[in-house]
Design a protein around this motif. Structure first.
Motif, mmCIF file in Angstrom:
data_model
loop_
_atom_site.group_PDB
_atom_site.id
_atom_site.type_symbol
_atom_site.label_atom_id
_atom_site.label_comp_id
_atom_site.label_asym_id
_atom_site.label_seq_id
_atom_site.Cartn_x
_atom_site.Cartn_y
_atom_site.Cartn_z
ATOM 1 N N GLY A 187 1.016 -1.336 0.039
ATOM 2 C CA GLY A 187 0.051 0.071 0.111
ATOM 3 C C GLY A 187 0.862 1.244 0.057
ATOM 4 O O GLY A 187 0.390 2.343 -0.098
ATOM 5 N N ALA A 188 2.095 1.063 0.238
ATOM 6 C CA ALA A 188 3.149 2.262 0.162
ATOM 7 C C ALA A 188 2.810 3.105 -1.165
ATOM 8 O O ALA A 188 2.681 4.270 -1.156
ATOM 9 C CB ALA A 188 4.402 2.052 0.444
ATOM 10 N N ILE A 189 3.082 2.501 -2.175
ATOM 11 C CA ILE A 189 2.973 2.960 -3.308
ATOM 12 C C ILE A 189 1.766 3.370 -3.917
ATOM 13 O O ILE A 189 1.486 4.804 -4.193
ATOM 14 C CB ILE A 189 3.548 2.240 -4.658
ATOM 15 N N ASN A 244 7.073 -4.108 5.310
ATOM 16 C CA ASN A 244 7.037 -3.944 3.969
ATOM 17 C C ASN A 244 8.459 -3.810 3.256
ATOM 18 O O ASN A 244 9.442 -3.899 3.928
ATOM 19 C CB ASN A 244 6.334 -2.451 3.678
ATOM 20 N N ASP A 260 10.957 -0.134 -0.569
ATOM 21 C CA ASP A 260 10.852 0.286 -1.912
ATOM 22 C C ASP A 260 11.854 1.406 -2.248
ATOM 23 O O ASP A 260 12.074 1.625 -3.524
ATOM 24 C CB ASP A 260 9.405 0.632 -2.145
ATOM 25 N N ASN A 265 4.898 -8.452 -2.319
ATOM 26 C CA ASN A 265 4.698 -8.833 -0.989
ATOM 27 C C ASN A 265 4.169 -10.128 -0.569
ATOM 28 O O ASN A 265 4.208 -10.614 0.462
ATOM 29 C CB ASN A 265 3.969 -7.731 -0.242
ATOM 30 N N THR A 298 0.965 -5.335 -6.935
ATOM 31 C CA THR A 298 1.997 -5.833 -7.803
ATOM 32 C C THR A 298 1.505 -7.490 -7.701
ATOM 33 O O THR A 298 1.974 -7.915 -8.921
ATOM 34 C CB THR A 298 3.146 -5.691 -6.967
HETATM 35 N N1 GLU Z 1 5.844 -2.767 -1.639
HETATM 36 C C1 GLU Z 1 4.706 -2.195 -2.317
HETATM 37 C C2 GLU Z 1 4.058 -1.194 -1.699
HETATM 38 O O1 GLU Z 1 3.935 -1.074 -0.411
HETATM 39 C C3 GLU Z 1 3.626 -3.291 -2.552
HETATM 40 C C4 GLU Z 1 4.168 -4.790 -3.193
HETATM 41 C C5 GLU Z 1 3.022 -5.683 -3.480
HETATM 42 O O2 GLU Z 1 1.956 -5.057 -3.670
HETATM 43 O O3 GLU Z 1 3.308 -6.846 -3.572
HETATM 44 O O4 GLU Z 1 3.406 -0.486 -2.629
#
Ligand code: GLU
Length: 254
Positions: free
Chosen positions: A47-49, A130, A133, A145, A207
């Motif tokens: 959810g970070a991106i 997480n 990234d 993830n 992802t």
């Molecule tokens: N690390 C990415 C994020 O926090 C997500 C990776 C994933 O959705 O598998 O946005």
């Protein structure tokens, strides 16, 4: 029971990139309750991106690496701020751990990670993990993830990994396309037929997809850890799972 719970971007955020407040609140309440019941819970949160995209008002998931990493840096703050606030309401303390594949490959770093994780669990803290990234480009990143959470579950000697997704579990065919698709409740072996159900990518901001989930199942099952795919739209499913009612798809390691 020591459980790793992974939530995907599609569970936490709307396609706009803004947080699904009701969902996140229910999730934090349920996980807090599981901790109160005596379970050790580790959360792997995407959810970070996605949230960075919302906060920066970008048009969609960025294609170039610097913007993706900038969005992750912004979104990770939003994510942890929200978790800290919501878990505090139930008197639970959270900790942030950001990892890359290089941390698992390096023996010293990987030992440091497990020592810290175990100490946090002893201190009754809820670790939230997480991918890092902002520094992870292709050659050192885990990339998704689902895989990261399987690596965490094995490293933490967890009994169970739960992948909360936007689908009820593994189906005999893609349920969005085939009306005859049925849910597979239990998988005992990752046969070629099962692996062929992997298909492509999931949501527009996340992802993963079924392919990365089956890869996660391979990692878990070969290490003796069970894995379950559950629909994250109803975090209360976690109660059914832990109380032994049939829900989602269980990948049995024994
Ligand atoms: N690390 C990415 C994020 O926090 C997500 C990776 C994933 O959705 O598998 O946005």
């Amino acid at each position: 029971m020591r459980i790793v719970v992974k939530v995907g971007t599609s569970t936490l955020a709307y396609p706009t990139g803004h947080m699904n407040i009701r969902r996140v609140e229910e999730l934090c309440k349920t996980l807090s309750d599981l901790k109160n019941a005596g379970h050790e819970v580790i959360l792997v949160s995407s959810g970070a991106i996605g949230m960075g995209v919302g906060k920066l008002s970008l048009k969609g998931r960025p294609a170039d690496i610097p913007t993706k990493q900038a969005a992750a840096a912004v979104g990770q703050c939003e994510l942890m701020y929200t978790y800290d606030r919501l878990f505090s309401e139930y008197n639970h303390t959270v900790a942030q751990i950001l990892l890359t594949a290089a941390d698992f490959r390096d023996e010293v770093r990987s030992t440091n990670f497990s020592n810290t994780l175990l100490r946090l669990l002893e201190l009754e803290v809820l670790p939230i993990i997480n991918e890092n990234d902002t520094v992870a480009t292709e050659e050192i990143s885990v990339g998704d993830n689902d895989t990261l959470s399987a690596m965490v579950a094995v490293n933490a000697s967890a009994e169970l990994l739960v992948l909360m997704s936007d689908i009820d579990g593994l189906y005999t065919a893609d349920p969005h396309k085939d009306p005859n698709a049925t849910l597979i409740p239990t998988v005992h072996a990752l046969t070629d037929e099962i692996m062929a159900l992997g298909g492509g990518k999931g949501s527009s901001l996340g992802t993963g997809g079924m392919k990365t989930k089956l890869h996660a199942a391979e990692i878990c099952m070969s290490a003796g850890c069970d894995m379950v795919i559950l629909n994250g739209s109803n975090p209360l499913n976690l109660y059914d799972l832990l109380e032994g009612r049939p829900v989602g798809t269980r990948f049995c390691s024994h």
